[in-house]
Design an enzyme around this catalytic site. Structure first.
Site, PDB file in Angstrom:
ATOM      1  N   SER A 137     -16.787  42.661  54.150  1.00  0.00           N
ATOM      2  CA  SER A 137     -16.088  42.359  52.912  1.00  0.00           C
ATOM      3  C   SER A 137     -16.127  43.506  52.117  1.00  0.00           C
ATOM      4  CB  SER A 137     -16.563  41.113  52.190  1.00  0.00           C
ATOM      5  OG  SER A 137     -17.730  41.165  52.369  1.00  0.00           O
ATOM      6  N   HIS A 169     -10.228  40.446  57.646  1.00  0.00           N
ATOM      7  CA  HIS A 169     -11.148  39.674  56.781  1.00  0.00           C
ATOM      8  C   HIS A 169     -10.742  38.166  56.698  1.00  0.00           C
ATOM      9  CE1 HIS A 169     -12.895  39.763  52.326  1.00  0.00           C
ATOM     10  NE2 HIS A 169     -13.622  39.312  53.064  1.00  0.00           N
ATOM     11  N   GLU A 197      -6.890  38.943  55.655  1.00  0.00           N
ATOM     12  CA  GLU A 197      -6.730  40.113  55.000  1.00  0.00           C
ATOM     13  C   GLU A 197      -6.874  41.323  56.136  1.00  0.00           C
ATOM     14  OE1 GLU A 197      -7.647  41.484  50.462  1.00  0.00           O
ATOM     15  OE2 GLU A 197      -9.539  40.526  51.586  1.00  0.00           O
ATOM     16  N   ASN A 241     -11.600  40.622  47.238  1.00  0.00           N
ATOM     17  CA  ASN A 241     -12.911  40.858  46.483  1.00  0.00           C
ATOM     18  C   ASN A 241     -12.856  41.737  45.324  1.00  0.00           C
ATOM     19  OD1 ASN A 241     -14.457  39.097  48.042  1.00  0.00           O
ATOM     20  ND2 ASN A 241     -14.983  40.450  49.665  1.00  0.00           N
TER      21      ASN A 241
HETATM   22  N1  3HC Z   1     -15.112  22.654  58.640  1.00  0.00           N
HETATM   23  C1  3HC Z   1     -14.274  21.587  58.295  1.00  0.00           C
HETATM   24  N2  3HC Z   1     -13.935  20.864  57.242  1.00  0.00           N
HETATM   25  C2  3HC Z   1     -14.458  21.257  56.110  1.00  0.00           C
HETATM   26  C3  3HC Z   1     -15.216  22.444  56.289  1.00  0.00           C
HETATM   27  C4  3HC Z   1     -15.444  23.177  57.371  1.00  0.00           C
HETATM   28  N3  3HC Z   1     -16.349  24.113  57.327  1.00  0.00           N
HETATM   29  N4  3HC Z   1     -15.467  22.540  54.678  1.00  0.00           N
HETATM   30  C5  3HC Z   1     -15.123  21.574  54.254  1.00  0.00           C
HETATM   31  N5  3HC Z   1     -14.456  20.870  54.983  1.00  0.00           N
HETATM   32  C6  3HC Z   1     -13.531  19.481  54.547  1.00  0.00           C
HETATM   33  C7  3HC Z   1     -14.389  18.414  54.075  1.00  0.00           C
HETATM   34  O1  3HC Z   1     -15.025  17.824  55.331  1.00  0.00           O
HETATM   35  C8  3HC Z   1     -13.453  17.619  53.251  1.00  0.00           C
HETATM   36  O2  3HC Z   1     -12.587  17.025  54.214  1.00  0.00           O
HETATM   37  P1  3HC Z   1     -12.204  15.342  53.691  1.00  0.00           P
HETATM   38  O3  3HC Z   1     -11.220  15.562  52.809  1.00  0.00           O
HETATM   39  O4  3HC Z   1     -11.541  15.092  54.906  1.00  0.00           O
HETATM   40  O5  3HC Z   1     -13.421  14.583  53.181  1.00  0.00           O
HETATM   41  C9  3HC Z   1     -12.643  18.540  52.722  1.00  0.00           C
HETATM   42  O6  3HC Z   1     -12.777  19.811  53.493  1.00  0.00           O
HETATM   43  C10 3HC Z   1     -12.781  19.026  51.243  1.00  0.00           C
HETATM   44  O7  3HC Z   1     -14.248  19.348  51.283  1.00  0.00           O
HETATM   45  P2  3HC Z   1     -15.261  18.708  49.949  1.00  0.00           P
HETATM   46  O8  3HC Z   1     -14.869  17.477  49.760  1.00  0.00           O
HETATM   47  O9  3HC Z   1     -16.880  18.851  50.582  1.00  0.00           O
HETATM   48  O10 3HC Z   1     -15.106  19.796  48.930  1.00  0.00           O
HETATM   49  P3  3HC Z   1     -13.839  20.319  48.196  1.00  0.00           P
HETATM   50  O11 3HC Z   1     -12.643  19.404  47.889  1.00  0.00           O
HETATM   51  O12 3HC Z   1     -14.373  21.210  46.964  1.00  0.00           O
HETATM   52  O13 3HC Z   1     -13.252  21.319  49.263  1.00  0.00           O
HETATM   53  C11 3HC Z   1     -13.334  23.481  49.700  1.00  0.00           C
HETATM   54  C12 3HC Z   1     -14.144  22.439  49.760  1.00  0.00           C
HETATM   55  C13 3HC Z   1     -12.132  23.607  50.801  1.00  0.00           C
HETATM   56  C14 3HC Z   1     -14.097  24.650  50.389  1.00  0.00           C
HETATM   57  C15 3HC Z   1     -12.671  23.875  48.327  1.00  0.00           C
HETATM   58  O14 3HC Z   1     -13.816  23.692  47.315  1.00  0.00           O
HETATM   59  C16 3HC Z   1     -12.131  25.343  48.033  1.00  0.00           C
HETATM   60  O15 3HC Z   1     -11.265  25.678  48.634  1.00  0.00           O
HETATM   61  N6  3HC Z   1     -12.964  26.099  47.535  1.00  0.00           N
HETATM   62  C17 3HC Z   1     -12.664  27.704  47.418  1.00  0.00           C
HETATM   63  C18 3HC Z   1     -13.430  28.286  48.572  1.00  0.00           C
HETATM   64  C19 3HC Z   1     -13.020  29.723  48.421  1.00  0.00           C
HETATM   65  O16 3HC Z   1     -12.561  30.262  47.511  1.00  0.00           O
HETATM   66  N7  3HC Z   1     -13.394  30.640  49.522  1.00  0.00           N
HETATM   67  C20 3HC Z   1     -13.316  31.997  49.506  1.00  0.00           C
HETATM   68  C21 3HC Z   1     -14.686  32.598  49.182  1.00  0.00           C
HETATM   69  S1  3HC Z   1     -14.543  34.463  49.243  1.00  0.00           S
HETATM   70  C22 3HC Z   1     -14.678  34.987  50.620  1.00  0.00           C
HETATM   71  O17 3HC Z   1     -14.979  34.041  51.546  1.00  0.00           O
HETATM   72  C23 3HC Z   1     -14.731  36.327  50.896  1.00  0.00           C
HETATM   73  C24 3HC Z   1     -15.828  36.936  51.260  1.00  0.00           C
HETATM   74  O18 3HC Z   1     -15.966  38.269  51.787  1.00  0.00           O
HETATM   75  C25 3HC Z   1     -16.918  36.954  49.902  1.00  0.00           C
END
Ligand code: 3HC
Length: 388
Positions: A115, A136, A148, A187
């Site tokens: 990242s 990425h 990315e 990022n």
């Molecule tokens: N595998 C399969 N299913 C998953 C999962 C996984 N790893 N993680 C979450 N889910 C599913 C859950 O089971 C749930 O399914 P359901 O609706 O059937 O019950 C659904 O996704 C929603 O999950 P939650 O109810 O636990 O919680 P949320 O509604 O908040 O969703 C999230 C979780 C999809 C992660 C959402 O909060 C989200 O989109 N958050 C933003 C994440 C983000 O911005 N990621 C990027 C980070 S930066 C990065 O990665 C770059 C690095 O370089 C730093």
């Protein structure tokens, strides 16, 4: 196609899972069987959730039958693509790439999920610099659609095109950077959101809960800014902060993230960060419905960064919005939001914070010029986009 994933942690096991879902033959390598067995459990758990939701057609067992695991690089000898996802440590990554370069066939593309580490620096330890590239992914990889694609100064056009195509085959949405910049697009923008969130709290303008309430309840982001950082890992967040600033981006003096990492409160994985996560499991923090934090203020520094990226021809406005919609699940693109808020209001916020001594908030020339030319966003029919 045969894909090797090196490193089976949070990102590695998710990338291997995505590749297996797309029908590729996958090999997952890590340093111990304990770690690999844990990765297998996490993949099964995630696949079951996706299957129950109808998001995948093949059974978790059928998908896992395409995955083999190993503690040796020998399995790289017949792969077409290797994706490295080991911890963000330059020496470690260079060792991995030397091994991959030694063992894998000449045609194989070697990608890194870093990242923040320069792709060119990693490529230099191989004898195939033209076939080394950044790929990425976003956490969690099976859910987040963005990849990315970052060519280094050595990467060939052919390699870049192939990786864009492979990302599509993995059912992902690729955004290709024209030039590599520290932190890429995602990022750099995420850092600016963290910095403004941090500044607001440390300067006493707002509380953590209020900042995150505005993010979730007003902007309708899936997570608050502090919540997302807990989810990503505060060590990871601080690392990319240090790397991006260390390589030339202006800093915002703010200590909260560093203090959390020093206290070993790293977010979800340690059970505590800015919020608490009993048993190291993510739970949604509860937040107040109302907050005095303005959307324009919270987004201002990120929009300024986006203007910098456009001004420097790294990506265009649409590509930035694709990154935020598919890498961070924003309900709208960052610049669509900015246009709706009004670019004059964004610039007013930037000027106000800049006047308090925060250099990073100096309005970017492009943004300044847009406002001077009356391109204030949706209300006047033109901002980053045109409206009819
Ligand atoms: N595998 C399969 N299913 C998953 C999962 C996984 N790893 N993680 C979450 N889910 C599913 C859950 O089971 C749930 O399914 P359901 O609706 O059937 O019950 C659904 O996704 C929603 O999950 P939650 O109810 O636990 O919680 P949320 O509604 O908040 O969703 C999230 C979780 C999809 C992660 C959402 O909060 C989200 O989109 N958050 C933003 C994440 C983000 O911005 N990621 C990027 C980070 S930066 C990065 O990665 C770059 C690095 O370089 C730093």
């Amino acid at each position: 196609m045969k894909v090797l994933v090196v490193g089976s942690g949070t990102m590695g096991h998710g990338i291997a899972e995505v590749a297996a879902i797309s029908g590729f033959e996958v090999k997952l390598v890590d340093i111990s069987w304990d770690i690999l067995n844990r990765a297998k459990e996490r993949m099964m758990d995630s696949l079951r959730r996706l299957y129950e939701r109808g998001a995948i057609k093949d059974t978790p067992e059928a998908i896992m039958s395409r995955v083999t695991m190993s503690v040796s690089y020998d399995v790289a000898r017949d792969v077409d693509l290797a994706i490295e996802a080991v911890p963000e440590n330059m020496d470690l990554k260079r060792k991995v790439f030397q091994e991959l370069d030694r063992v894998s066939p000449q045609h194989a593309i070697l990608a890194t999920n870093t990242s923040s580490i320069p792709i060119s620096d990693i490529a230099e330890v191989t004898n195939r610099k033209d076939k080394v590239i950044g790929m990425h992914f976003f956490n969690p990889p099976p859910i987040m659609k963005l990849v990315e694609v970052i060519p280094s100064k050595y990467t060939s056009e052919e390699t870049t095109n192939k990786v864009v195509e492979i990302a599509r085959q993995m059912n992902k949405i690729p955004v290709r950077l024209r030039v590599e910049v520290p932190g890429f697009v995602s990022n750099r923008i995420y850092l600016r959101l963290m910095q403004e969130a941090c500044r607001e709290v440390e300067s006493g303008e707002a509380t953590i809960h209020q900042v995150d309430s505005t993010a979730r309840n007003k902007l309708k982001l899936p997570m608050g800014i502090f919540e997302l950082s807990d989810y990503v890992g505060l060590d990871v967040a601080l690392d990319l902060w240090k790397v991006i600033v260390g390589r030339g981006a202006s800093d915002v003096k703010c200590n909260m993230f560093r203090e959390k990492v020093e206290a070993k409160q790293l977010g979800v994985k340690t059970g505590k960060g800015f919020y608490e996560y009993p048993g190291g499991k993510y739970v949604k923090p509860s937040l107040p419905a109302d907050s005095p934090v303005r959307e324009s203020r919270l987004l201002s520094l990120a929009v300024n960064e986006a203007a910098w990226l456009i001004h420097n021809k790294i990506v265009n406005a649409q590509e930035i919005d694709t990154v935020m919609k598919y890498g961070f699940n924003f309900p709208q693109g960052l610049l669509e939001m900015a246009d709706n808020i009004g670019l004059d209001r964004i610039v007013e916020e930037l000027r106000d914070i800049y006047s308090k001594g925060y250099e990073a908030y100096k309005p970017n020339e492009l943004l300044d010029e847009m406002v001077r030319n009356g391109k204030l966003g949706r209300k006047v029919g033109e901002g980053f986009y045109k409206y009819s």
